[in-house]
Design a protein around this motif. Structure first.
Motif, PDB file in Angstrom:
ATOM      1  N   GLN A  26       1.464  -3.774 -21.451  1.00  0.00           N
ATOM      2  CA  GLN A  26       0.029  -4.027 -21.491  1.00  0.00           C
ATOM      3  C   GLN A  26      -0.712  -3.019 -20.635  1.00  0.00           C
ATOM      4  OE1 GLN A  26      -0.853  -7.412 -18.386  1.00  0.00           O
ATOM      5  NE2 GLN A  26       0.813  -8.090 -19.720  1.00  0.00           N
ATOM      6  N   PHE A  27      -1.967  -2.795 -20.996  1.00  0.00           N
ATOM      7  CA  PHE A  27      -2.827  -1.970 -20.156  1.00  0.00           C
ATOM      8  C   PHE A  27      -3.457  -2.868 -19.112  1.00  0.00           C
ATOM      9  CE2 PHE A  27      -2.716   1.081 -23.644  1.00  0.00           C
ATOM     10  CZ  PHE A  27      -2.615   2.270 -22.938  1.00  0.00           C
ATOM     11  N   ARG A  28      -3.452  -2.403 -17.858  1.00  0.00           N
ATOM     12  CA  ARG A  28      -4.121  -3.111 -16.770  1.00  0.00           C
ATOM     13  C   ARG A  28      -5.175  -2.185 -16.178  1.00  0.00           C
ATOM     14  NH1 ARG A  28       1.164  -5.489 -13.609  1.00  0.00           N
ATOM     15  NH2 ARG A  28       1.976  -6.736 -15.334  1.00  0.00           N
ATOM     16  N   HIS A  29      -6.289  -2.763 -15.793  1.00  0.00           N
ATOM     17  CA  HIS A  29      -7.395  -1.998 -15.228  1.00  0.00           C
ATOM     18  C   HIS A  29      -7.401  -2.206 -13.715  1.00  0.00           C
ATOM     19  CE1 HIS A  29     -11.825  -0.676 -15.966  1.00  0.00           C
ATOM     20  NE2 HIS A  29     -11.142   0.204 -15.304  1.00  0.00           N
ATOM     21  N   TYR A  30      -7.256  -1.115 -12.971  1.00  0.00           N
ATOM     22  CA  TYR A  30      -7.210  -1.170 -11.511  1.00  0.00           C
ATOM     23  C   TYR A  30      -8.430  -0.462 -10.931  1.00  0.00           C
ATOM     24  CZ  TYR A  30      -2.261  -2.385 -11.998  1.00  0.00           C
ATOM     25  OH  TYR A  30      -1.079  -2.999 -12.324  1.00  0.00           O
ATOM     26  N   LYS A  31      -8.796  -0.847  -9.690  1.00  0.00           N
ATOM     27  CA  LYS A  31      -9.862  -0.138  -8.994  1.00  0.00           C
ATOM     28  C   LYS A  31      -9.525  -0.070  -7.505  1.00  0.00           C
ATOM     29  CE  LYS A  31     -12.951  -4.018  -8.044  1.00  0.00           C
ATOM     30  NZ  LYS A  31     -14.292  -4.547  -8.182  1.00  0.00           N
ATOM     31  N   MET A  32     -10.041   0.948  -6.847  1.00  0.00           N
ATOM     32  CA  MET A  32      -9.904   1.073  -5.396  1.00  0.00           C
ATOM     33  C   MET A  32     -10.997   1.999  -4.883  1.00  0.00           C
ATOM     34  SD  MET A  32      -6.763   3.749  -4.647  1.00  0.00           S
ATOM     35  CE  MET A  32      -5.544   2.824  -5.479  1.00  0.00           C
ATOM     36  N   THR A  33     -11.244   1.915  -3.592  1.00  0.00           N
ATOM     37  CA  THR A  33     -12.256   2.783  -2.988  1.00  0.00           C
ATOM     38  C   THR A  33     -11.668   4.176  -2.797  1.00  0.00           C
ATOM     39  OG1 THR A  33     -11.585   2.308  -0.726  1.00  0.00           O
ATOM     40  CG2 THR A  33     -13.236   0.826  -1.707  1.00  0.00           C
ATOM     41  N   GLU A  34     -12.551   5.148  -2.642  1.00  0.00           N
ATOM     42  CA  GLU A  34     -12.109   6.510  -2.377  1.00  0.00           C
ATOM     43  C   GLU A  34     -11.323   6.579  -1.069  1.00  0.00           C
ATOM     44  OE1 GLU A  34     -15.061   5.755  -3.609  1.00  0.00           O
ATOM     45  OE2 GLU A  34     -15.252   6.968  -5.416  1.00  0.00           O
ATOM     46  N   GLU A  35     -11.739   5.804  -0.071  1.00  0.00           N
ATOM     47  CA  GLU A  35     -11.044   5.786   1.215  1.00  0.00           C
ATOM     48  C   GLU A  35      -9.597   5.293   1.056  1.00  0.00           C
ATOM     49  OE1 GLU A  35     -11.331   3.803   5.690  1.00  0.00           O
ATOM     50  OE2 GLU A  35     -12.776   3.205   4.148  1.00  0.00           O
ATOM     51  N   THR A  36      -9.415   4.206   0.328  1.00  0.00           N
ATOM     52  CA  THR A  36      -8.073   3.675   0.102  1.00  0.00           C
ATOM     53  C   THR A  36      -7.223   4.692  -0.651  1.00  0.00           C
ATOM     54  OG1 THR A  36      -8.930   1.431   0.040  1.00  0.00           O
ATOM     55  CG2 THR A  36      -6.759   1.777  -0.924  1.00  0.00           C
ATOM     56  N   PHE A  37      -7.825   5.334  -1.648  1.00  0.00           N
ATOM     57  CA  PHE A  37      -7.096   6.345  -2.407  1.00  0.00           C
ATOM     58  C   PHE A  37      -6.656   7.491  -1.494  1.00  0.00           C
ATOM     59  CE2 PHE A  37      -6.878  10.257  -4.851  1.00  0.00           C
ATOM     60  CZ  PHE A  37      -6.006   9.891  -5.863  1.00  0.00           C
ATOM     61  N   ALA A  38      -7.579   8.020  -0.705  1.00  0.00           N
ATOM     62  CA  ALA A  38      -7.265   9.158   0.163  1.00  0.00           C
ATOM     63  C   ALA A  38      -6.209   8.810   1.216  1.00  0.00           C
ATOM     64  CB  ALA A  38      -8.544   9.655   0.840  1.00  0.00           C
ATOM     65  N   LYS A  39      -6.238   7.587   1.716  1.00  0.00           N
ATOM     66  CA  LYS A  39      -5.276   7.173   2.738  1.00  0.00           C
ATOM     67  C   LYS A  39      -3.875   6.954   2.156  1.00  0.00           C
ATOM     68  CE  LYS A  39      -8.392   5.096   6.097  1.00  0.00           C
ATOM     69  NZ  LYS A  39      -8.787   3.849   6.765  1.00  0.00           N
ATOM     70  N   ASN A  40      -3.769   6.616   0.872  1.00  0.00           N
ATOM     71  CA  ASN A  40      -2.479   6.275   0.267  1.00  0.00           C
ATOM     72  C   ASN A  40      -1.917   7.351  -0.660  1.00  0.00           C
ATOM     73  OD1 ASN A  40      -1.961   3.433   1.208  1.00  0.00           O
ATOM     74  ND2 ASN A  40      -4.032   3.264   0.427  1.00  0.00           N
ATOM     75  N   ALA A  41      -2.738   8.293  -1.052  1.00  0.00           N
ATOM     76  CA  ALA A  41      -2.295   9.337  -1.975  1.00  0.00           C
ATOM     77  C   ALA A  41      -1.526  10.428  -1.233  1.00  0.00           C
ATOM     78  CB  ALA A  41      -3.504   9.951  -2.675  1.00  0.00           C
ATOM     79  N   THR A  42      -0.807  11.234  -1.982  1.00  0.00           N
ATOM     80  CA  THR A  42      -0.118  12.391  -1.419  1.00  0.00           C
ATOM     81  C   THR A  42      -1.069  13.569  -1.481  1.00  0.00           C
ATOM     82  OG1 THR A  42       2.011  11.584  -2.200  1.00  0.00           O
ATOM     83  CG2 THR A  42       1.859  13.919  -1.684  1.00  0.00           C
ATOM     84  N   LEU A  43      -1.345  14.199  -0.342  1.00  0.00           N
ATOM     85  CA  LEU A  43      -2.243  15.341  -0.281  1.00  0.00           C
ATOM     86  C   LEU A  43      -1.580  16.536  -0.939  1.00  0.00           C
ATOM     87  CD1 LEU A  43      -4.881  16.602   0.744  1.00  0.00           C
ATOM     88  CD2 LEU A  43      -3.677  17.153   2.861  1.00  0.00           C
ATOM     89  N   ILE A  44      -2.264  17.128  -1.918  1.00  0.00           N
ATOM     90  CA  ILE A  44      -1.731  18.288  -2.622  1.00  0.00           C
ATOM     91  C   ILE A  44      -2.205  19.578  -1.960  1.00  0.00           C
ATOM     92  CG2 ILE A  44      -1.727  19.530  -4.811  1.00  0.00           C
ATOM     93  CD1 ILE A  44      -2.122  16.793  -6.162  1.00  0.00           C
ATOM     94  N   LYS A  45      -3.489  19.651  -1.665  1.00  0.00           N
ATOM     95  CA  LYS A  45      -4.045  20.872  -1.102  1.00  0.00           C
ATOM     96  C   LYS A  45      -5.389  20.576  -0.462  1.00  0.00           C
ATOM     97  CE  LYS A  45      -5.548  25.459  -2.494  1.00  0.00           C
ATOM     98  NZ  LYS A  45      -5.784  26.372  -3.629  1.00  0.00           N
ATOM     99  N   THR A  46      -5.675  21.247   0.622  1.00  0.00           N
ATOM    100  CA  THR A  46      -6.989  21.160   1.241  1.00  0.00           C
ATOM    101  C   THR A  46      -7.764  22.403   0.851  1.00  0.00           C
ATOM    102  OG1 THR A  46      -6.079  19.956   3.123  1.00  0.00           O
ATOM    103  CG2 THR A  46      -8.207  21.009   3.448  1.00  0.00           C
ATOM    104  N   SER A  47      -9.003  22.210   0.356  1.00  0.00           N
ATOM    105  CA  SER A  47      -9.820  23.344  -0.064  1.00  0.00           C
ATOM    106  C   SER A  47     -10.189  24.215   1.107  1.00  0.00           C
ATOM    107  CB  SER A  47     -11.143  22.872  -0.675  1.00  0.00           C
ATOM    108  OG  SER A  47     -11.001  22.305  -1.884  1.00  0.00           O
ATOM    109  N   GLU A  48     -10.121  25.486   0.884  1.00  0.00           N
ATOM    110  CA  GLU A  48     -10.583  26.451   1.882  1.00  0.00           C
ATOM    111  C   GLU A  48     -11.625  27.306   1.217  1.00  0.00           C
ATOM    112  OE1 GLU A  48      -7.364  28.554   3.706  1.00  0.00           O
ATOM    113  OE2 GLU A  48      -6.136  26.756   3.785  1.00  0.00           O
ATOM    114  N   GLU A  49     -12.883  27.064   1.565  1.00  0.00           N
ATOM    115  CA  GLU A  49     -13.961  27.808   0.919  1.00  0.00           C
ATOM    116  C   GLU A  49     -14.518  28.856   1.820  1.00  0.00           C
ATOM    117  OE1 GLU A  49     -16.719  25.355  -1.269  1.00  0.00           O
ATOM    118  OE2 GLU A  49     -15.320  23.706  -1.055  1.00  0.00           O
TER     119      GLU A  49
END
Length: 64
Positions: free
Chosen positions: A41-64
């Motif tokens: 089944q498809f399930r619909h999830y949601k989370m705040t950007e803060e929760t995502f950033a704290k739990n995700a794996t950092l791929i790269k930090t932008s250097e502008e």
């Protein structure tokens, strides 16, 4: 707020063990390994950007 629909598939093996697979899967490989589809089944999830950033794996930090 980040929202996402994710396919969640429940599979079971001959010993009655059950596990959930999140996202796409290879049905042929699962069958060869002794797993059978129980539910999908498809399930619909949601989370705040803060929760995502704290739990995700950092791929790269932008250097502008």
């Amino acid at each position: 707020m980040i929202t996402r629909r994710i396919l969640v598939t429940t599979v079971v093996n001959a010993m009655g063990q059950e596990k959930e697979i999140y996202g796409r899967f290879d049905a042929v490989a699962l069958a060869a390994a002794g797993w059978k589809l129980s539910d999908s089944q498809f399930r619909h999830y949601k989370m705040t950007e803060e929760t995502f950033a704290k739990n995700a794996t950092l791929i790269k930090t932008s250097e502008e």
